[in-house]
Structures are given as C-alpha cells and as structure tokens.
Enzyme design. Structure first.
Site, PDB file in Angstrom:
ATOM      1  N   LYS A 129      17.792  -8.041  37.599  1.00  0.00           N
ATOM      2  CA  LYS A 129      16.720  -6.459  37.263  1.00  0.00           C
ATOM      3  C   LYS A 129      15.757  -7.217  36.030  1.00  0.00           C
ATOM      4  O   LYS A 129      15.709  -8.608  36.186  1.00  0.00           O
ATOM      5  CB  LYS A 129      18.567  -6.003  35.517  1.00  0.00           C
ATOM      6  CG  LYS A 129      18.846  -5.251  36.520  1.00  0.00           C
ATOM      7  CD  LYS A 129      19.781  -4.931  35.049  1.00  0.00           C
ATOM      8  CE  LYS A 129      21.169  -3.942  35.346  1.00  0.00           C
ATOM      9  NZ  LYS A 129      22.496  -4.501  36.090  1.00  0.00           N
ATOM     10  N   GLU A 140      30.851  -0.449  41.088  1.00  0.00           N
ATOM     11  CA  GLU A 140      30.999  -1.021  39.493  1.00  0.00           C
ATOM     12  C   GLU A 140      31.368   0.678  38.390  1.00  0.00           C
ATOM     13  O   GLU A 140      30.880   1.993  39.455  1.00  0.00           O
ATOM     14  CB  GLU A 140      29.884  -1.537  39.145  1.00  0.00           C
ATOM     15  CG  GLU A 140      29.059  -0.692  38.970  1.00  0.00           C
ATOM     16  CD  GLU A 140      27.368  -1.884  38.221  1.00  0.00           C
ATOM     17  OE1 GLU A 140      28.166  -1.099  36.576  1.00  0.00           O
ATOM     18  OE2 GLU A 140      26.736  -2.617  39.060  1.00  0.00           O
TER      19      GLU A 140
END
Length: 307
Positions: free
Chosen positions: A160, A25
């Site tokens: 996360k 990414e």
C-alpha cells in the site's frame, strides 16, 4: 484436521480433487468499503476467480470458527456488520476463537487459515508493510512476518502506497521473501503502477509464477512468495495526486494520534474522501485484476501435481 477449522463443501471437494483454489481475505468486506458495495465487490471478486478456472475461498472467522470458503449469506453478514467485526491478525486468533467471536482476516491471518486448509494461492489488494516513521513508532505490519513463515503465494498490487516502500522491501529481503514483479521490473504502488523501487525478479506468465513457487516449496524453504501485479493502466491514478492525498492523510492521522491496526483503515478512508472516491474505484479494479492472475496461477500450479 484442526478442530477450529471449517472448510466449505465446495472448497473441500476442489482440494480433494486437486482443482485450483484461491484464498481471499475478508477485511476488504468489513473494513474496506461501505455496505452494500463491500458485498457486491466480494461477490465480483469470487466470480472473477470462477471465470478464470478456479474456486474462490473467502476466509473469515465466524462464531469462533476459522472459515475457508464463505457462503453468500456469510459474506452478506460480514458486509452488514461492517467495522463491528474485529480486524483479526495472528495475535487476535486465540481470543476470538475461544470467545466464539467474529473476525475479518488480514493478509497475515488469511495466509494462516489458507495454509491450514491446504490452499497455496491467495489474492488480495495490497499487503501491509513498514509504516512511515516506523523508526520511531515501530509500526510494522504482521503481514511481513507471515510472508516469512507461511508457505502461501500472495498476489497483490504491491505494498500500500501509504507505507515506506523502501523499508518494506528491505524488511522482506531480510526475511528471505522473494518479491516478484508480474510483467514488470518495478514495484507497483497499489493505486499507481510505479514506485521508483525495483522488485527482485520479473516473471511474465502464470506458469512461470507457479513453477517458481513449486520450486520454493519443493526445496523446503520456509515462507511464502510475494507477486506484485500492477493495477491496470486505465485505473492507475496520477502519482502526484495520490501522493499528495496520502501525505495529507498521514499528517492528519498523526495529529489525531491514530496508531496500530486502526491506521490503515483510517488512511484508506481519508484518501477516498480526498480523492472524491477515485481511490476506491481503483482499489476495486486492482483486486479484480489480482484475482484473475491468482486464479490463472492456481490453475498452472495444480498441473504441477503440488498441493
């Protein structure tokens, strides 16, 4: 070929020769850390993939083109431009492309472009998920929907830890996304190796990961696969320290009214400040660890004769 898609010569040649390719990414470059550390880290991640036998394909939108494979100059460009580059998820693609603008790709958008290019394995830091308080805000990352739709394996260090990990796992279950623990039965929580939540299955080698993903695709099952790879022990943060930092950051973001796609960058930056930079160092090393595993898995995957 999609007229908006540009595949770099190196990546195109690797795909044509059925050599392993790993997608990366670009939000980590533009929104993840400051310049020049962002560029240095991006190039280190690419080098890690090469050292483990695969070809890196960093993905971004530059001048309205969906790019699969960036040059060093393009990575430098994104790094210097930083947060002036739009953070691009699925909803942003039509406008950015039609206006000829730049975009740093999230997990969701990287999956989309990787799939367009014929890349099946993707390494990142951590995925987005269901945010804390989502029962009121409805703040749920598009990453989860993309995992349910797009046939790409995502190798990460778990969700996360700023998220509601339990609800994130429930959402993935509803969408039929397998959550695999690499050499672990417990979901890693990004900065730390343990979360208290179980994964769906434990697999212990890149070959096992490749075979499971190949079986999923061969059966025609829609969507991707999530591989959770714990941060190396020596870089894992103390759970109490990181959770306290997260709680403080979340509370401050609520007071400031921060919402939507600005939430995660704000929280990660705030946590970095609270921990004196320790969280950023952990972030870098977990990405490198994921890149190595993704490259090894991609090498096993091409041996199976799959695209």
């Amino acid at each position: 070929m999609n007229k908006y898609l540009e595949i770099s010569p190196e990546v195109k040649k690797a795909l044509e020769e059925n050599r392993p390719v790993v997608a990366l990414e670009s939000t980590i470059i533009s929104h993840g850390m400051p310049y020049p550390q962002n560029v240095e880290t991006a190039l280190r991640v690419e080098q890690t993939i090469r050292e483990n036998g695969a070809v890196p394909a960093t993905i971004a939108i530059i001048g309205g083109k969906l790019k699969a494979g960036l040059s060093k100059e393009e990575i430098e460009y994104l790094g210097k431009k930083g947060t002036k580059v739009s953070k691009a998820s699925r909803r942003d693609l039509p406008v950015l492309v039609s206006k000829g603008e730049d975009g740093a790709t999230t997990v969701a958008t990287t999956m989309i472009i990787a799939s367009m290019a014929g890349i099946s394995i993707f390494a990142t830091g951590g995925i987005g998920g269901v945010h804390r308080g989502a029962e009121i805000t409805m703040d749920i990352s598009a990453d989860l929907e993309e995992l349910a739709m797009t046939p790409v394996m995502v190798v990460c260090a778990g969700a996360k830890s700023i998220l509601d990990l339990g609800l994130t796992l429930e959402y993935l279950e509803t969408k039929g996304v397998p959550v695999i623990g690499y050499r672990t039965e417990e979901l890693p929580a990004f900065y730390t190796r343990k979360s208290g939540f179980s994964v769906d299955y434990r697999l212990d080698s890149p070959k096992e990961l490749a075979c499971a993903f190949a079986a999923k695709k061969s059966m025609g099952l829609r969507g991707g696969m999530l591989v959770t790879n714990p941060i190396p022990e020596e870089y894992s943060m103390n759970a109490d320290v990181i959770n306290e930092a997260i709680d403080r950051a979340v509370e401050e973001s609520r007071k400031l009214g921060i919402r939507g796609k600005e939430t995660t960058p704000y929280l990660l930056a705030k946590i970095k400040d609270i921990t004196g930079g320790e969280s950023l160092d952990s972030n870098i090393h977990l990405v490198l660890n994921n890149a190595a595993l993704a490259a090894k898995t991609a090498c096993e995957y091409v041996k199976l004769g799959r695209d």
